[in-house]
Design a protein around this motif. Structure first.
Motif, PDB file in Angstrom:
ATOM      1  N   ASP A 146     -62.469 -55.742 -47.266  1.00 46.97           N
ATOM      2  CA  ASP A 146     -61.641 -56.061 -46.101  1.00 46.97           C
ATOM      3  C   ASP A 146     -61.537 -54.873 -45.152  1.00 46.97           C
ATOM      4  OD1 ASP A 146     -59.881 -57.624 -44.505  1.00 46.97           O
ATOM      5  OD2 ASP A 146     -58.159 -56.658 -45.445  1.00 46.97           O
ATOM      6  N   GLU A 175     -63.473 -62.745 -48.948  1.00 43.12           N
ATOM      7  CA  GLU A 175     -63.071 -64.106 -49.325  1.00 43.12           C
ATOM      8  C   GLU A 175     -63.621 -64.483 -50.690  1.00 43.12           C
ATOM      9  OE1 GLU A 175     -63.136 -68.513 -47.232  1.00 43.12           O
ATOM     10  OE2 GLU A 175     -64.899 -67.237 -47.050  1.00 43.12           O
ATOM     11  N   LEU A 211     -61.755 -62.639 -53.525  1.00 38.48           N
ATOM     12  CA  LEU A 211     -60.384 -63.144 -53.711  1.00 38.48           C
ATOM     13  C   LEU A 211     -60.402 -64.506 -54.398  1.00 38.48           C
ATOM     14  CD1 LEU A 211     -58.781 -62.062 -50.319  1.00 38.48           C
ATOM     15  CD2 LEU A 211     -58.300 -61.107 -52.578  1.00 38.48           C
ATOM     16  N   LYS A 212     -61.344 -65.353 -54.017  1.00 37.81           N
ATOM     17  CA  LYS A 212     -61.469 -66.650 -54.688  1.00 37.81           C
ATOM     18  C   LYS A 212     -61.837 -66.469 -56.163  1.00 37.81           C
ATOM     19  CE  LYS A 212     -62.523 -69.750 -50.824  1.00 37.81           C
ATOM     20  NZ  LYS A 212     -63.518 -70.666 -50.240  1.00 37.81           N
ATOM     21  N   LEU A 239     -55.474 -63.786 -49.424  1.00 37.91           N
ATOM     22  CA  LEU A 239     -56.399 -64.738 -48.822  1.00 37.91           C
ATOM     23  C   LEU A 239     -55.695 -65.641 -47.821  1.00 37.91           C
ATOM     24  CD1 LEU A 239     -59.271 -65.807 -48.707  1.00 37.91           C
ATOM     25  CD2 LEU A 239     -58.774 -67.247 -50.702  1.00 37.91           C
ATOM     26  N   TYR A 280     -56.589 -65.921 -43.809  1.00 38.79           N
ATOM     27  CA  TYR A 280     -56.867 -67.184 -43.117  1.00 38.79           C
ATOM     28  C   TYR A 280     -55.954 -67.351 -41.899  1.00 38.79           C
ATOM     29  CZ  TYR A 280     -59.791 -69.010 -46.952  1.00 38.79           C
ATOM     30  OH  TYR A 280     -60.791 -69.233 -47.868  1.00 38.79           O
TER      31      TYR A 280
END
Length: 583
Positions: A436, A445, A448-449, A465, A469
Motif C-alpha cells: 500500500d 488487495e 488483504l483478501k 480493505l 475501497y
C-alpha cells in the motif's frame, strides 16, 4: 379507544399515530405484548417521522417480553435519527451491560460521555456514566482510563465503598501499592467494620512493606479481623515467625485457590528459608504468576533472588533467569535495562538455538519505546538470518525495513517469510501494508483478501480493505460489509468506526456517517488521543450537509491536532469554507 377507532373506521379513516401509540401503551399495561407491538407498529407507520417516544415504547415492549437482544435492536435501528440523544445512548449502554457485552456497552457509554461534555454538562446521566465507564474500562483492561473515570465519579460520590475498593484493586494490579493503600485506608476510616479492605491491606504490607507487616497484623488481631480459617491466619503465622506445619497448610490453600498470588509468595519465602529442593521450581511458578498479574516489579525481585542462589556452573539457568527478568523490565518500560539483560544472556549462553531466540528478542527490543533503532535491529537480524533463516526473523526484519520506509526490502522479507510459512495470515497483512505504501493496489488487495481467507476474524484486514475501497470509491457494498464485520468483532475500535463513517459518506448517507464518525471521535478521546483524520472526516460530512460552520470548526480542530502542521489541502479547505461563510 376501541370505540374511537371503530368511529374512525366508519368515517373511512384509520387510527392516528397518537391514538395508536396510546392503544399500544394500554396493551402494554395489560401485559399483552403482542397487541402492544402491533399497535406500536401502526403508530410508527402513521407518524410523519419516527418519534423518540414510540421507539422507547417499542423497547419497553421487548423488555416486558424479557428479550434484551430485540430491545437493543429496536434502539439501534432508529439511533441514526437520534444520534446525540442521551436517553438512547444510556439505554443502549445499559442494555449491553446487562447482556455482558462489554465492548458494545463501552461504545455507547463513551458516546454518551462525549455528548454530556459537549452538549449537556449537567446531565442526569453524568455520574452514572463516569461509574459505568470506570467499570467497563476495568473489565476491558484499560486500567488507567478506568482510574480516570472512577475518580470523576468519586469526586462527587466520595463514600461509595465499592468504587474506592475497585480503585484499590486496580492500583494493586498495576503494582502501585502506595495508591492502593491510600484507598484501602480511606475505606477503613469510613467503615471500620470492613473486612475485605483490611485483608487486602494486610497482603500489601506483606508484599511491599514487610518491616511494617507485624504491627499491622497486630492491629487486625486487636480489631478481631483475623478469622480462624482462610489465608489471613496463615499469613499472620508467617509474619510472626511461627512456621509449624505452615508449608503444608499453604500448599493445601494454594491447591484450593490456585489463582491467588500472595500465598505463593509466602510459600516461596518458606522454601527459601528451609532450603527446599523444590525452590527453583517454586520460584519460576511464583514469578510467572506475579508476571501474569502484572506485578512486574515483584516478579523481577523474585527472579533475582532465585538467580542469586545459583552457583557459578549453572550458566544456562542464569540465562533463563535473565531472559525472564528482561521481559519484566520491558513491561515496566525500562527498555535499556531490558536490552542489557538480554545482551548479558546472549554473552553467557552456549546454546545456539537459545542464542537465536535471544537475538530475535534483542532486535525486537530495539524497535520498542523511544529507542527506535531500526538499523541496529536490521543488523542483528541479518546476522541471525545468515546463520539460521526463519519466518519470524524475516518478519521482524521486514517490520524494521517498513519503519525505515524501505518498502521494497520489507516486501522481499515478508515474501520470504511467507515462502517458509505460507499459512500465517499476519505475514500477508504486513506485506499488504508495504504494498500500500508503494501504491500497488492490486497486490495490497490480494494480500488483504488472503489474510481474511486464512483468518475469518482478521478485523484489521477487514478494516484496511474496507477503508481502501471507500477511499477509491469502489465496491461500496463490499466495503460496508467488511467494515460491519470488523465492528462486530471490535465495536469499540475508533479506527473501524471512522472507516465505516467514511464509507457512508461516500454513499452520501450523511446521517449514518455522522453517527459512526462521532463514535470514532469519542472512542479516540476516551483512549487518550485525538485523531486529526477523524475530525477532518467530520468536517467533510458537515460540509456535504451544507453546514459550513460545523465543517470549519472540525477542520480547524483537525489542523490543531495534526503533528505535521503542514496539511496544505486542509488549510485550503478552511480558507474556502470561511470565505463561503463570510459571503
Amino acid at each position: 379507544m376501541d370505540k374511537y377507532h371503530d368511529c374512525q373506521k366508519e368515517k373511512g379513516k384509520g387510527p392516528t399515530a397518537q391514538s395508536a401509540e396510546i392503544q399500544a401503551q394500554n396493551y402494554l399495561e395489560l401485559a399483552n405484548t403482542k397487541g402492544a407491538w402491533e399497535w406500536s407498529e401502526i403508530a410508527k407507520q402513521n407518524s410523519k417521522e419516527v418519534t423518540k417516544e414510540i421507539v422507547i415504547l417499542q423497547m419497553r415492549i421487548r423488555l416486558r417480553e424479557q428479550d434484551l437482544s430485540r430491545a437493543t435492536e429496536v434502539l439501534e435501528h432508529d439511533l441514526v435519527s437520534f444520534p446525540n440523544d442521551p436517553d438512547f445512548l444510556y439505554l443502549l449502554g445499559n442494555l449491553y451491560f446487562e447482556r455482558k457485552m462489554w465492548n458494545q456497552s463501552l461504545l455507547y457509554y463513551t458516546a454518551l460521555s462525549f455528548v454530556i461534555e459537549r452538549r449537556d454538562n449537567h446531565s442526569k446521566y453524568k455520574n452514572i456514566t463516569a461509574k459505568s465507564l470506570g467499570e467497563l474500562n476495568y473489565k476491558l483492561d484499560y486500567a488507567k482510563i478506568a482510574i480516570k473515570r472512577y475518580n470523576e465519579y468519586n469526586s462527587v460520590n466520595k463514600n461509595d465503598m465499592e468504587v474506592l475498593f475497585r480503585l484499590a484493586q486496580i492500583y494493586f494490579v498495576l503494582g502501585d501499592f502506595k495508591m492502593s493503600k491510600f484507598y484501602l485506608e480511606q475505606i477503613r476510616e469510613k467503615n471500620s467494620r470492613d473486612i475485605d479492605a483490611s485483608h487486602m491491606l494486610a497482603e500489601i504490607y506483606f508484599l511491599n512493606a514487610r518491616d511494617l507487616a507485624p504491627q499491622f497484623f497486630l492491629t487486625l488481631k486487636n480489631e478481631n479481623k483475623i478469622p480462624k480459617e482462610g489465608f489471613m491466619p496463615l499469613l499472620y503465622q508467617l509474619v510472626n515467625g511461627s512456621n509449624l506445619d505452615l508449608s503444608e497448610k499453604l500448599r493445601a490453600f494454594i491447591k484450593g485457590n490456585p489463582g491467588r498470588l500472595s500465598p505463593r509468595v509466602a510459600l516461596l519465602e518458606l522454601a527459601e528459608k528451609n532450603n527446599d529442593p523444590e525452590y527453583e521450581q517454586l520460584n519460576a511458578e511464583t514469578a510467572q504468576y506475579a508476571y501474569e498479574y502484572r506485578q512486574y516489579g515483584l516478579a523481577e525481585n523474585i527472579l533475582r533472588r532465585g538467580m542469586n542462589r545459583l552457583n557459578q556452573n549453572q550458566i544456562e539457568q542464569r540465562v533463563n533467569y535473565l531472559e525472564k527478568i528482561s521481559a519484566c523490565q520491558e513491561m515496566l518500560g525500562q527498555w535499556n535495562r531490558s536490552i542489557l539483560s538480554i545482551k548479558e544472556a546472549i554473552n553467557l549462553s552456549s546454546d545456539l538455538e537459545k542464542k537465536f531466540r535471544l537475538r530475535f528478542r534483542l532486535a525486537y527490543l530495539y524497535l520498542q519505546g523511544n529507542l527506535k533503532k531500526e538499523e541496529t535491529s536490521v543488523a542483528i537480524l541479518s546476522k541471525t538470518i545468515s546463520e539460521n533463516p526463519s519466518p519470524t526473523h524475516y518478519y521482524l526484519r521486514g517490520l524494521s525495513y517498513f519503519q525505515l520506509e524501505k518498502y521494497q526490502e520489507s516486501i522481499k522479507d515478508y515474501s520470504e517469510a511467507i515462502r517458509l510459512e505460507p499459512n500465517n495470515p499476519n505475514l500477508y497483512f504486513y506485506r499488504a501494508t508495504s504494498y500500500d505504501k508503494l501504491k500497488q493496489f492490486p497486490e495490497t488487495e490480494s494480500d488483504l483478501k488472503k489474510t481474511i481467507s486464512l483468518n475469518p476474524n482478521a478485523s484489521n484486514a477487514m478494516n484496511y480493505l474496507g477503508y481502501l475501497y471507500a477511499e477509491k470509491d469502489i465496491h461500496p457494498e463490499e466495503a460496508k460489509q467488511l467494515l460491519n464485520q470488523a465492528i462486530a468483532l471490535e465495536p469499540d475500535n475508533p479506527a473501524y468506526q471512522d472507516s465505516l463513517g467514511w464509507v457512508y459518506y461516500r454513499k452520501k448517507e450523511f446521517n449514518l456517517a455522522l453517527l459512526h464518525l462521532n463514535f470514532a471521535a469519542s472512542l479516540a478521546l476516551e483512549r487518550g488521543f485525538e485523531d486529526p483524520v477523524i475530525y477532518e472526516h467530520l468536517g467533510d460530512v458537515y460540509l456535504a450537509k451544507n453546514d459550513p460552520v460545523n465543517a470549519v470548526q472540525f477542520y480547524k480542530l483537525s489542523l490543531s491536532k495534526d503533528k505535521q502542521k503542514s496539511n496544505k489541502n486542509l488549510v485550503s479547505k478552511i480558507r474556502r469554507v470561511e470565505k463561503e461563510i463570510s459571503e
